[in-house]
Write a protein that holds these residues in place. Structure first.
Motif, PDB file in Angstrom:
ATOM      1  N   ALA A 184       0.908  -1.096   0.083  1.00  0.00           N
ATOM      2  CA  ALA A 184       0.015   0.092   0.064  1.00  0.00           C
ATOM      3  C   ALA A 184       0.816   1.243   0.021  1.00  0.00           C
ATOM      4  N   ILE A 185       0.599   2.108  -0.976  1.00  0.00           N
ATOM      5  CA  ILE A 185       1.209   3.501  -0.922  1.00  0.00           C
ATOM      6  C   ILE A 185       0.378   4.583  -1.109  1.00  0.00           C
ATOM      7  N   ASP A 186       0.803   5.814  -0.696  1.00  0.00           N
ATOM      8  CA  ASP A 186      -0.263   6.911  -0.533  1.00  0.00           C
ATOM      9  C   ASP A 186       0.087   7.484  -2.106  1.00  0.00           C
ATOM     10  N   VAL A 187      -0.898   7.677  -3.039  1.00  0.00           N
ATOM     11  CA  VAL A 187      -0.764   8.189  -4.129  1.00  0.00           C
ATOM     12  C   VAL A 187      -1.755   9.365  -4.109  1.00  0.00           C
ATOM     13  N   PRO A 188      -1.840  10.444  -4.853  1.00  0.00           N
ATOM     14  CA  PRO A 188      -3.162  11.270  -5.320  1.00  0.00           C
ATOM     15  C   PRO A 188      -3.922  10.475  -6.204  1.00  0.00           C
ATOM     16  N   SER A 189      -5.040  11.047  -5.823  1.00  0.00           N
ATOM     17  CA  SER A 189      -6.327  10.807  -6.941  1.00  0.00           C
ATOM     18  C   SER A 189      -6.278  11.788  -7.903  1.00  0.00           C
ATOM     19  N   ASN A 190      -5.625  13.060  -7.641  1.00  0.00           N
ATOM     20  CA  ASN A 190      -5.755  14.113  -8.605  1.00  0.00           C
ATOM     21  C   ASN A 190      -7.228  14.752  -9.228  1.00  0.00           C
ATOM     22  N   VAL A 191      -7.986  14.402  -8.272  1.00  0.00           N
ATOM     23  CA  VAL A 191      -9.339  14.915  -8.355  1.00  0.00           C
ATOM     24  C   VAL A 191      -9.616  15.636  -7.240  1.00  0.00           C
ATOM     25  N   SER A 192     -10.992  16.209  -7.107  1.00  0.00           N
ATOM     26  CA  SER A 192     -11.367  17.043  -5.744  1.00  0.00           C
ATOM     27  C   SER A 192     -11.330  16.118  -4.774  1.00  0.00           C
ATOM     28  N   ALA A 193     -11.216  16.735  -3.563  1.00  0.00           N
ATOM     29  CA  ALA A 193     -11.156  15.859  -2.435  1.00  0.00           C
ATOM     30  C   ALA A 193     -12.505  15.142  -2.058  1.00  0.00           C
ATOM     31  N   GLN A 194     -13.540  15.731  -2.673  1.00  0.00           N
ATOM     32  CA  GLN A 194     -14.981  15.208  -2.569  1.00  0.00           C
ATOM     33  C   GLN A 194     -15.351  15.125  -3.964  1.00  0.00           C
ATOM     34  N   PRO A 195     -15.160  13.946  -4.692  1.00  0.00           N
ATOM     35  CA  PRO A 195     -15.605  13.667  -5.795  1.00  0.00           C
ATOM     36  C   PRO A 195     -17.108  13.792  -6.217  1.00  0.00           C
ATOM     37  N   PHE A 196     -17.547  14.591  -7.265  1.00  0.00           N
ATOM     38  CA  PHE A 196     -19.116  15.024  -7.232  1.00  0.00           C
ATOM     39  C   PHE A 196     -19.656  14.152  -8.382  1.00  0.00           C
ATOM     40  N   SER A 197     -19.173  13.164  -8.860  1.00  0.00           N
ATOM     41  CA  SER A 197     -19.859  12.598  -9.991  1.00  0.00           C
ATOM     42  C   SER A 197     -19.139  11.164 -10.280  1.00  0.00           C
TER      43      SER A 197
ATOM     44  N   ILE B  65     -26.917  15.603   5.392  1.00  0.00           N
ATOM     45  CA  ILE B  65     -25.628  15.350   4.945  1.00  0.00           C
ATOM     46  C   ILE B  65     -25.477  15.752   3.642  1.00  0.00           C
ATOM     47  N   ALA B  66     -26.310  15.656   2.660  1.00  0.00           N
ATOM     48  CA  ALA B  66     -26.365  16.095   1.430  1.00  0.00           C
ATOM     49  C   ALA B  66     -26.181  17.391   1.366  1.00  0.00           C
ATOM     50  N   GLY B  67     -26.936  18.299   2.159  1.00  0.00           N
ATOM     51  CA  GLY B  67     -26.802  19.587   2.053  1.00  0.00           C
ATOM     52  C   GLY B  67     -25.562  20.392   2.450  1.00  0.00           C
ATOM     53  N   LYS B  68     -24.704  19.649   3.361  1.00  0.00           N
ATOM     54  CA  LYS B  68     -23.250  19.954   3.867  1.00  0.00           C
ATOM     55  C   LYS B  68     -22.381  19.771   2.634  1.00  0.00           C
ATOM     56  N   LEU B  69     -22.553  18.601   1.928  1.00  0.00           N
ATOM     57  CA  LEU B  69     -21.731  18.317   0.901  1.00  0.00           C
ATOM     58  C   LEU B  69     -21.827  19.339  -0.549  1.00  0.00           C
ATOM     59  N   LEU B  70     -23.153  19.601  -0.844  1.00  0.00           N
ATOM     60  CA  LEU B  70     -23.603  20.537  -1.673  1.00  0.00           C
ATOM     61  C   LEU B  70     -22.919  21.842  -1.359  1.00  0.00           C
ATOM     62  N   ALA B  71     -22.918  22.252  -0.201  1.00  0.00           N
ATOM     63  CA  ALA B  71     -22.318  23.759   0.290  1.00  0.00           C
ATOM     64  C   ALA B  71     -20.775  23.539   0.464  1.00  0.00           C
ATOM     65  N   GLY B  72     -20.012  22.507  -0.090  1.00  0.00           N
ATOM     66  CA  GLY B  72     -18.812  22.463  -0.357  1.00  0.00           C
ATOM     67  C   GLY B  72     -17.995  21.613   0.473  1.00  0.00           C
ATOM     68  N   ARG B  73     -18.583  20.850   1.586  1.00  0.00           N
ATOM     69  CA  ARG B  73     -17.669  20.344   2.589  1.00  0.00           C
ATOM     70  C   ARG B  73     -17.449  18.810   1.825  1.00  0.00           C
ATOM     71  N   GLU B  74     -16.682  18.111   2.578  1.00  0.00           N
ATOM     72  CA  GLU B  74     -16.125  16.642   2.401  1.00  0.00           C
ATOM     73  C   GLU B  74     -16.853  15.738   3.206  1.00  0.00           C
ATOM     74  N   LEU B  75     -17.283  14.567   2.677  1.00  0.00           N
ATOM     75  CA  LEU B  75     -17.934  13.566   3.437  1.00  0.00           C
ATOM     76  C   LEU B  75     -17.310  13.169   4.644  1.00  0.00           C
ATOM     77  N   GLY B  76     -16.086  12.945   4.498  1.00  0.00           N
ATOM     78  CA  GLY B  76     -15.275  12.125   5.820  1.00  0.00           C
ATOM     79  C   GLY B  76     -15.434  13.129   6.940  1.00  0.00           C
ATOM     80  N   PRO B  77     -15.290  14.441   6.867  1.00  0.00           N
ATOM     81  CA  PRO B  77     -15.428  15.227   8.123  1.00  0.00           C
ATOM     82  C   PRO B  77     -16.772  15.481   8.607  1.00  0.00           C
TER      83      PRO B  77
END
Length: 174
Positions: free
Chosen positions: A29-42, A109-121
């Motif tokens: 296991a290695i940590d590599v970036p996804s190179n997409v948004s911290a919260q992918p939206f599609s 939960i959806a409202g917070k994500l739509l407002a720009g937050r990330e699901l994990g936090p």
């Protein structure tokens, strides 16, 4: 065979271990970036993140296979749904792709994500726990523990492994 996992997230690592439960397989296991948004939206962005992780894992990990797993959300006319995608990269072939379970997120939960937050936090706040994404995940919370994040990603990784085995056994370019 050396399989490189494009994340150190324990739920994702456990999923790949479960799916590649065979002798002669070394996992790293290695940590590599996804190179997409911290919260992918599609679906598209989440797929892109999975492919990017798989490709980077293969390139950086000096293995025969790279696995990328990515969680995101996808808007439908029925609300905002969890989505999850995976990719398997190997030299000389296009990446294999598979998608997994989907459930709607509660409006709060959806409202917070739509407002720009990330699901994990958001999930950590909602459950008053830490690192939900490294454990049961939102899928575990909202399925009342019937499926956790590792199980969700295990199913997805098994779909990738099955496609890989089919491609190898039949000489098909999936």
């Amino acid at each position: 065979m050396k399989v490189i996992i494009g994340s150190e997230n324990p739920a994702k690592v456990a999923a790949v271990k479960n799916a590649f439960n065979m002798t002669g397989v070394e996992l790293l296991a290695i940590d590599v970036p996804s190179n997409v948004s911290a919260q992918p939206f599609s679906d598209e962005e989440t797929i892109e993140g999975a492919i990017n992780r798989a490709t980077a894992a293969l390139e950086q990990g000096d293995g025969e296979i790279g696995i990328g797993l990515e969680g995101g959300v996808h808007m439908t006319k029925h609300g905002l749904f969890l989505c999850n995608w995976g990719a398997l990269a190997e030299p000389g072939y296009p990446p294999l792709i598979a998608g997994g379970a989907r459930i709607p997120l509660p409006d709060e939960i959806a409202g917070k994500l739509l407002a720009g937050r990330e699901l994990g936090p958001v999930m950590d706040e909602y459950t008053k726990k830490k690192n939900i994404r490294k454990n049961e995940g939102a899928i575990g919370i909202f399925s009342n523990g019937q499926i956790d994040r590792s199980e969700m990603f295990t199913h997805l990784t098994k779909l990738l492994v099955g496609q890989y085995e089919y491609r190898k056994g039949n000489g098909k370019n999936l």
